[in-house]
Design a protein around this motif. Structure first.
Motif, mmCIF file in Angstrom:
data_model
loop_
_atom_site.group_PDB
_atom_site.id
_atom_site.type_symbol
_atom_site.label_atom_id
_atom_site.label_comp_id
_atom_site.label_asym_id
_atom_site.label_seq_id
_atom_site.Cartn_x
_atom_site.Cartn_y
_atom_site.Cartn_z
ATOM 1 N N ALA A 31 -102.348 -110.433 33.127
ATOM 2 C CA ALA A 31 -103.013 -111.029 34.806
ATOM 3 C C ALA A 31 -104.297 -110.391 35.020
ATOM 4 C CB ALA A 31 -101.746 -111.014 35.654
ATOM 5 N N ALA A 32 -103.461 -109.572 35.725
ATOM 6 C CA ALA A 32 -105.514 -108.750 35.758
ATOM 7 C C ALA A 32 -106.695 -109.199 34.888
ATOM 8 C CB ALA A 32 -104.770 -107.436 36.398
ATOM 9 N N GLY A 33 -106.254 -108.533 33.954
ATOM 10 C CA GLY A 33 -107.255 -108.843 32.358
ATOM 11 C C GLY A 33 -107.767 -110.079 32.390
ATOM 12 N N ALA A 34 -106.643 -111.232 32.852
ATOM 13 C CA ALA A 34 -107.255 -112.308 33.129
ATOM 14 C C ALA A 34 -108.294 -112.991 33.680
ATOM 15 C CB ALA A 34 -105.572 -113.063 33.015
ATOM 16 N N GLU A 35 -108.513 -112.094 34.700
ATOM 17 C CA GLU A 35 -109.488 -112.400 35.461
ATOM 18 C C GLU A 35 -110.729 -112.315 34.306
ATOM 19 O OE1 GLU A 35 -109.426 -109.668 39.537
ATOM 20 O OE2 GLU A 35 -107.187 -111.595 39.592
ATOM 21 N N GLN A 36 -111.621 -113.542 34.493
ATOM 22 C CA GLN A 36 -113.273 -113.307 33.890
ATOM 23 C C GLN A 36 -113.628 -112.848 35.138
ATOM 24 O OE1 GLN A 36 -113.878 -113.684 30.620
ATOM 25 N NE2 GLN A 36 -111.894 -113.254 30.141
ATOM 26 N N ALA A 37 -115.053 -112.105 34.672
ATOM 27 C CA ALA A 37 -116.286 -112.114 35.199
ATOM 28 C C ALA A 37 -117.252 -113.816 35.473
ATOM 29 C CB ALA A 37 -117.172 -111.109 35.423
ATOM 30 N N LEU A 38 -117.539 -113.859 36.724
ATOM 31 C CA LEU A 38 -118.632 -114.904 36.543
ATOM 32 C C LEU A 38 -119.328 -114.930 36.424
ATOM 33 C CD1 LEU A 38 -118.920 -115.521 40.251
ATOM 34 C CD2 LEU A 38 -117.093 -116.822 38.921
ATOM 35 N N SER A 39 -119.926 -116.426 35.651
ATOM 36 C CA SER A 39 -121.372 -116.277 34.594
ATOM 37 C C SER A 39 -122.799 -116.463 35.626
ATOM 38 C CB SER A 39 -121.311 -117.782 33.349
ATOM 39 O OG SER A 39 -121.391 -118.338 34.255
ATOM 40 N N ALA A 40 -123.997 -115.961 35.416
ATOM 41 C CA ALA A 40 -125.047 -116.355 35.508
ATOM 42 C C ALA A 40 -125.187 -117.372 36.178
ATOM 43 C CB ALA A 40 -126.022 -115.670 34.672
ATOM 44 N N ASP A 41 -124.535 -118.375 35.657
ATOM 45 C CA ASP A 41 -124.622 -120.111 35.777
ATOM 46 C C ASP A 41 -123.684 -119.651 37.367
ATOM 47 O OD1 ASP A 41 -126.635 -121.101 34.550
ATOM 48 O OD2 ASP A 41 -125.270 -121.314 32.859
ATOM 49 N N GLU A 42 -122.577 -119.381 37.485
ATOM 50 C CA GLU A 42 -121.691 -119.594 38.013
ATOM 51 C C GLU A 42 -121.991 -118.590 39.305
ATOM 52 O OE1 GLU A 42 -117.061 -119.995 35.869
ATOM 53 O OE2 GLU A 42 -118.036 -117.595 36.132
ATOM 54 N N ILE A 43 -122.527 -117.655 39.333
ATOM 55 C CA ILE A 43 -122.787 -116.671 40.427
ATOM 56 C C ILE A 43 -124.499 -116.695 40.813
ATOM 57 C CG2 ILE A 43 -124.608 -115.036 40.791
ATOM 58 C CD1 ILE A 43 -123.175 -112.769 38.508
ATOM 59 N N SER A 44 -124.846 -117.778 40.206
ATOM 60 C CA SER A 44 -126.178 -119.320 40.947
ATOM 61 C C SER A 44 -125.674 -120.125 41.824
ATOM 62 C CB SER A 44 -127.078 -119.929 39.903
ATOM 63 O OG SER A 44 -127.542 -118.568 39.302
ATOM 64 N N ARG A 45 -124.281 -120.309 41.336
ATOM 65 C CA ARG A 45 -123.523 -122.133 41.863
ATOM 66 C C ARG A 45 -123.238 -121.417 43.518
ATOM 67 N NH1 ARG A 45 -122.625 -123.899 37.017
ATOM 68 N NH2 ARG A 45 -120.355 -123.295 37.375
ATOM 69 N N GLU A 46 -122.310 -120.171 43.467
ATOM 70 C CA GLU A 46 -121.512 -120.075 44.422
ATOM 71 C C GLU A 46 -121.771 -119.036 44.939
ATOM 72 O OE1 GLU A 46 -117.537 -119.907 42.171
ATOM 73 O OE2 GLU A 46 -118.269 -120.898 40.692
ATOM 74 N N ILE A 47 -122.654 -118.084 44.874
ATOM 75 C CA ILE A 47 -122.451 -116.523 45.217
ATOM 76 C C ILE A 47 -124.337 -117.248 45.525
ATOM 77 C CG2 ILE A 47 -123.235 -114.012 45.325
ATOM 78 C CD1 ILE A 47 -120.516 -114.674 44.892
ATOM 79 N N VAL A 48 -125.233 -117.466 45.054
ATOM 80 C CA VAL A 48 -126.506 -117.256 45.884
ATOM 81 C C VAL A 48 -127.097 -118.503 46.979
ATOM 82 C CG1 VAL A 48 -129.049 -117.959 44.507
ATOM 83 C CG2 VAL A 48 -127.766 -116.299 43.334
ATOM 84 N N GLY A 49 -127.375 -118.996 47.569
ATOM 85 C CA GLY A 49 -127.411 -119.488 48.538
ATOM 86 C C GLY A 49 -126.466 -119.826 49.393
ATOM 87 N N ASN A 62 -121.897 -108.729 56.786
ATOM 88 C CA ASN A 62 -122.186 -109.685 56.761
ATOM 89 C C ASN A 62 -123.097 -110.080 56.162
ATOM 90 O OD1 ASN A 62 -120.744 -111.294 58.520
ATOM 91 N ND2 ASN A 62 -122.130 -112.611 59.315
ATOM 92 N N LEU A 63 -123.086 -111.507 54.620
ATOM 93 C CA LEU A 63 -124.200 -110.745 53.638
ATOM 94 C C LEU A 63 -124.964 -112.412 52.670
ATOM 95 C CD1 LEU A 63 -122.132 -108.770 50.913
ATOM 96 C CD2 LEU A 63 -124.054 -108.531 52.193
ATOM 97 N N ARG A 64 -125.946 -112.660 52.599
ATOM 98 C CA ARG A 64 -126.704 -113.870 52.539
ATOM 99 C C ARG A 64 -127.545 -113.212 51.092
ATOM 100 N NH1 ARG A 64 -126.685 -118.837 53.447
ATOM 101 N NH2 ARG A 64 -128.790 -119.778 52.487
ATOM 102 N N TYR A 65 -126.985 -113.821 50.158
ATOM 103 C CA TYR A 65 -128.543 -114.117 49.220
ATOM 104 C C TYR A 65 -128.963 -115.437 48.968
ATOM 105 C CZ TYR A 65 -125.020 -110.583 47.519
ATOM 106 O OH TYR A 65 -124.039 -109.351 47.700
ATOM 107 N N ALA A 66 -129.983 -115.615 49.327
ATOM 108 C CA ALA A 66 -131.333 -116.230 49.414
ATOM 109 C C ALA A 66 -131.729 -117.261 48.664
ATOM 110 C CB ALA A 66 -132.646 -116.255 50.440
ATOM 111 N N ARG A 67 -132.152 -118.195 48.228
ATOM 112 C CA ARG A 67 -132.277 -118.784 46.872
ATOM 113 C C ARG A 67 -133.944 -118.129 46.241
ATOM 114 N NH1 ARG A 67 -128.793 -121.225 44.510
ATOM 115 N NH2 ARG A 67 -126.901 -122.608 45.697
#
Length: 128
Positions: A31-49, A62-67
């Motif tokens: 189960a621990a190994g089943a976790e996949q790292a976010l892809s570049a596209d997922e990072i752009s959608r879910e983390i950035v902005g 508190n963190l903010r990754y601006a576009r």
């Protein structure tokens, strides 16, 4: 009774304990190994902005990754700023000011509770 005979039940017990431990731990490891790292596209959608409340050990941030490629952070001991870029499936941050200047590249995995876990141990909770 020979010494060989007396050791046999102990060996069987140890083997049984090891087999039971393996049976319990193997699904957890899978189960621990089943976790996949976010892809570049997922990072752009879910983390950035987005803004996050981060926690690593007892430290909160508190963190903010601006576009626009900049990032800001606020901690109880100070503020910081820098830039970020995506390299492969990593978010690489260069802090030019603040309590911890330098560069770090992280991968993130999505957690079931809507949070993200960074490869450096930081847990990010989206600020809504």
């Amino acid at each position: 009774m020979s010494d060989e005979y007396r050791g046999a039940p102990r060996l069987r017990r140890q083997t049984l304990v090891m087999a039971l431990a393996a049976a319990i731990l193997m699904p957890l490891c899978a189960a621990a190994g089943a976790e996949q790292a976010l892809s570049a596209d997922e990072i752009s959608r879910e983390i950035v902005g987005h803004e996050f409340q981060g926690r690593k050990g007892i430290m909160s941030v508190n963190l903010r990754y601006a576009r626009d490629g900049t990032m800001t952070l606020k901690t109880p001991i100070g503020q910081g700023a820098g830039s970020w870029m995506i390299s492969g499936n990593q978010l690489c941050v260069t802090l030019t000011s603040g309590p911890r200047k330098g560069q770090e590249c992280l991968t993130f995995t999505r957690q079931p509770n809507g949070r993200y876990l960074g490869s450096n141990g930081i847990r990010l909770t989206p600020v809504r």
